[in-house]
Write a protein that holds these residues in place. Structure first.
Motif, PDB file in Angstrom:
ATOM      1  N   ASN A   1      -2.758   1.215   7.109  1.00  7.79           N
ATOM      2  CA  ASN A   1      -2.070   1.689   5.907  1.00  7.79           C
ATOM      3  C   ASN A   1      -2.601   3.063   5.511  1.00  7.79           C
ATOM      4  OD1 ASN A   1      -0.025   0.060   4.842  1.00  7.79           O
ATOM      5  ND2 ASN A   1      -1.506  -1.478   4.137  1.00  7.79           N
ATOM      6  N   PRO A   2      -1.852   3.781   4.665  1.00  6.99           N
ATOM      7  CA  PRO A   2      -2.370   5.047   4.147  1.00  6.99           C
ATOM      8  C   PRO A   2      -3.691   4.812   3.407  1.00  6.99           C
ATOM      9  CG  PRO A   2      -0.365   4.364   2.979  1.00  6.99           C
ATOM     10  CD  PRO A   2      -0.510   3.466   4.168  1.00  6.99           C
ATOM     11  N   ASP A   3      -4.598   5.773   3.498  1.00  3.77           N
ATOM     12  CA  ASP A   3      -5.893   5.692   2.810  1.00  3.77           C
ATOM     13  C   ASP A   3      -5.757   6.476   1.496  1.00  3.77           C
ATOM     14  OD1 ASP A   3      -8.494   5.992   1.879  1.00  3.77           O
ATOM     15  OD2 ASP A   3      -9.317   5.961   3.910  1.00  3.77           O
TER      16      ASP A   3
ATOM     17  N   VAL B   1      -6.713  -2.118  -1.630  1.00  6.10           N
ATOM     18  CA  VAL B   1      -5.541  -1.772  -0.817  1.00  6.10           C
ATOM     19  C   VAL B   1      -5.725  -2.356   0.576  1.00  6.10           C
ATOM     20  CG1 VAL B   1      -4.177   0.137   0.098  1.00  6.10           C
ATOM     21  CG2 VAL B   1      -5.328   0.378  -2.118  1.00  6.10           C
ATOM     22  N   ALA B   2      -4.694  -3.028   1.068  1.00  7.47           N
ATOM     23  CA  ALA B   2      -4.791  -3.602   2.419  1.00  7.47           C
ATOM     24  C   ALA B   2      -5.026  -2.479   3.421  1.00  7.47           C
ATOM     25  CB  ALA B   2      -3.504  -4.354   2.764  1.00  7.47           C
TER      26      ALA B   2
ATOM     27  N   ALA C   1       0.838  -1.209   0.000  1.00  9.02           N
ATOM     28  CA  ALA C   1       0.000   0.000   0.000  1.00  9.02           C
ATOM     29  C   ALA C   1       0.868   1.253   0.000  1.00  9.02           C
ATOM     30  CB  ALA C   1      -0.922  -0.013   1.221  1.00  9.02           C
ATOM     31  N   GLN C   2       1.960   1.225   0.737  1.00 10.95           N
ATOM     32  CA  GLN C   2       2.817   2.417   0.793  1.00 10.95           C
ATOM     33  C   GLN C   2       3.458   2.700  -0.568  1.00 10.95           C
ATOM     34  OE1 GLN C   2       4.865   0.871   4.410  1.00 10.95           O
ATOM     35  NE2 GLN C   2       4.539   2.923   5.223  1.00 10.95           N
ATOM     36  N   GLU C   3       3.860   1.630  -1.275  1.00  6.31           N
ATOM     37  CA  GLU C   3       4.399   1.832  -2.625  1.00  6.31           C
ATOM     38  C   GLU C   3       3.314   2.343  -3.565  1.00  6.31           C
ATOM     39  OE1 GLU C   3       7.498  -1.905  -2.069  1.00  6.31           O
ATOM     40  OE2 GLU C   3       5.936  -2.023  -3.595  1.00  6.31           O
TER      41      GLU C   3
END
Lengths: 241, 241
Positions: free
Chosen positions: A139-141, A110-111, A88-90
């Motif tokens: 994780n980032p949204d 996205v997880a 998710a960060q990538e």
């Protein structure tokens, strides 16, 4: 090879004269994988099929498409900028790099969470078989960040919601919570065969209400959604010169 | 289609006259997926390639092969009994059903742990973004169960060890701990490109010591291992009549 050349010809023609000529589209697709260690990861059952189909449908109408894809087994589509990533960060980083765009279609599953730490070596079983503590962090949204972007919010943001119960209510709440313009919701309960399958059965939720689309192939869902995007694009206010 | 017919012809001939004629082999391959809820699961990077190659190499020498496979994207090999499953518990059940056999080759990367509970509906993010508690519990140890089977221990049990550090020491300890006859160990650190890749570089650990095999394709590793199994099979004590 001839088929590819013919396809490339039509895509070039569409790029110049299609209903989405000039539109820059960003599509996310697939799952994300969130590693625990070099061999283990958290995943989800998204196949990427719906997102890849949407990217292709937008390109077929002339859009300039960037497809940011998590790990899937699908082939790279023709005439689309494909950016592959895993976590998710990538995906967040690649999505932000793809801005500005006119339309963002966020189909990726996205997880929501990832393991707090990624072990640098494979986590070993201990003699007492005690399981490792697995702490998850959010994780980032990515969808909410796109919708709330201060300087480069896309003109149209389309979110997706994969639900297994009370689909419409969950999806309407998600549209408002994230701040997206349209939301496509589907029921991914195992018995529907939708997640990972060839067909989809969706609700399209817009500020005007909820449309229930019949079950059809993911290609047909993609084509109809691209048509709707084209209607939105043709009705857009002129850009300031 | 002609290729398939020719292949089927040779496999039939091997089944009757090959060096492994009469040998019943059980091969496990691939990862297992351990669900958290209807869409999320714990996974690992095993592609199943090495296990599928071994099943094919054994069948090519005439063995009667059952391949118990976790979720992979590989095609079903010809002339092999393929049993697909998803979780470690399902794999355990299918392996036990496949007994008795003469040789078991356990290449599957069985998840050591699974989520304690599988939610029946998709776990929702909460407003405060707190992550769900994820408690892991140990999965059945299929390799150890095969090795310790009271009534149907295969004559030759070959384990696999995927390590990322101090490979030989970990693998020698694993062979003794599980009670398997041979153990094939490899280094699956990401920089080796082995997990999910086309090549392998293995150690073969037997009661006689450790052999270091050079890097080669997974097909070649499979062929050499099948040759070793054939040597063991030809030297076996006669079965009681």
């Amino acid at each position: 090879a001839i088929r590819d050349a013919v396809l490339a010809f039509f895509l070039r023609a569409a790029r110049e004269n299609g209903p989405l000529s000039g539109l820059r589209a960003l599509v996310t697709a697939g799952p994300t994988h969130e590693p625990l260690d070099p061999v283990r990861y958290l995943a989800n059952r998204s196949s990427g099929r719906q997102g890849y189909a949407i990217a292709q449908a937008l390109a077929a109408l002339g859009a300039d498409v960037t497809l940011v894809s998590g790990p899937v087994t699908l082939a790279a589509p023709a005439a689309i900028r494909l950016v592959r990533c895993e976590t998710a960060q990538e995906m967040q980083a690649h999505v932000m790099q793809a801005l500005p765009c006119d339309v963002a279609v966020c189909t990726a599953a996205v997880a929501d969470w990832r393991p707090e730490t990624e072990a640098s070596q494979k986590i070993k079983k201990t003699a007492d078989m005690r399981a490792p503590a697995l702490t998850l962090v959010p994780n980032p949204d990515i969808l909410a960040q796109l919708c709330g972007h201060a300087t480069a919010r896309p003109g149209l943001v389309i979110g997706f919601a994969a639900e297994t119960e009370t689909v419409e209510a969950h999806a309407q709440a998600k549209r408002l919570r994230k701040g997206c313009d349209w939301l496509v919701a589907n029921d991914v309960s195992p018995q529907t065969g939708i997640m990972g399958g060839e067909e989809n059965e969706v609700l399209l939720i817009t500020p005007d209400g909820t449309e229930t689309w019949p079950r059809m192939s993911k290609q047909e869902v993609a084509a109809q959604l691209a048509e709707r995007v084209a209607r939105w694009w043709s009705a857009r206010p002129a850009r300031p010169l």
